[in-house]
Design a protein around this motif. Structure first.
Motif, PDB file in Angstrom:
ATOM      1  N   GLY A 195       0.826  -1.197   0.000  1.00  0.00           N
ATOM      2  CA  GLY A 195       0.000   0.000   0.000  1.00  0.00           C
ATOM      3  C   GLY A 195       0.862   1.250   0.000  1.00  0.00           C
ATOM      4  N   THR A 196       0.308   2.334  -0.510  1.00  0.00           N
ATOM      5  CA  THR A 196       1.089   3.563  -0.646  1.00  0.00           C
ATOM      6  C   THR A 196       1.377   4.209   0.695  1.00  0.00           C
ATOM      7  OG1 THR A 196      -0.951   4.808  -1.014  1.00  0.00           O
ATOM      8  CG2 THR A 196       0.224   4.023  -2.967  1.00  0.00           C
ATOM      9  N   LYS A 197       0.447   4.110   1.649  1.00  0.00           N
ATOM     10  CA  LYS A 197       0.658   4.755   2.948  1.00  0.00           C
ATOM     11  C   LYS A 197       1.826   4.114   3.686  1.00  0.00           C
ATOM     12  CE  LYS A 197      -1.734   6.309   7.050  1.00  0.00           C
ATOM     13  NZ  LYS A 197      -2.982   6.355   7.781  1.00  0.00           N
ATOM     14  N   LYS A 198       1.890   2.794   3.698  1.00  0.00           N
ATOM     15  CA  LYS A 198       2.984   2.111   4.382  1.00  0.00           C
ATOM     16  C   LYS A 198       4.314   2.400   3.689  1.00  0.00           C
ATOM     17  CE  LYS A 198       2.559  -1.645   6.701  1.00  0.00           C
ATOM     18  NZ  LYS A 198       2.404  -3.003   7.193  1.00  0.00           N
ATOM     19  N   LEU A 199       4.321   2.437   2.360  1.00  0.00           N
ATOM     20  CA  LEU A 199       5.551   2.751   1.641  1.00  0.00           C
ATOM     21  C   LEU A 199       6.014   4.172   1.943  1.00  0.00           C
ATOM     22  CD1 LEU A 199       4.892   1.088  -1.817  1.00  0.00           C
ATOM     23  CD2 LEU A 199       6.485   0.351  -0.054  1.00  0.00           C
TER      24      LEU A 199
END
Length: 83
Positions: free
Chosen positions: A21-25
């Motif tokens: 996911g983009t948030k974790k990245l």
């Protein structure tokens, strides 16, 4: 068996984004950047600008003399082997 093309890297990037996911990245990227910044600051302090803790640790220790400073508070300990 050469190097990967741009399409291979785009597919790998798409799979990584789908898994994490983009948030974790984004969080991992900011954490990594903060760690690198902290490392650089630590190296700068170690090389050029000592902190107050480092300057206190670098202060010379008291000179050792042959006579005890507080003979009534000094404990003489002798190590002995068990028989």
């Amino acid at each position: 068996m050469g190097s990967f093309s741009i399409w291979h890297w785009l597919i790998v990037l798409l799979v990584v984004v789908m898994i994490f996911g983009t948030k974790k990245l984004r969080n991992m990227g900011s954490d990594l950047g903060g760690a690198v910044k902290g490392f650089k600051d630590g190296m700068k302090d170690a090389n050029g600008n000592p902190t107050t803790d480092a300057s206190a640790a670098a202060a010379p220790a008291a000179q050792v003399t042959g006579q005890p400073a507080n003979s009534d508070k000094t404990i003489d300990v002798e190590a002995r082997q068990k028989s």
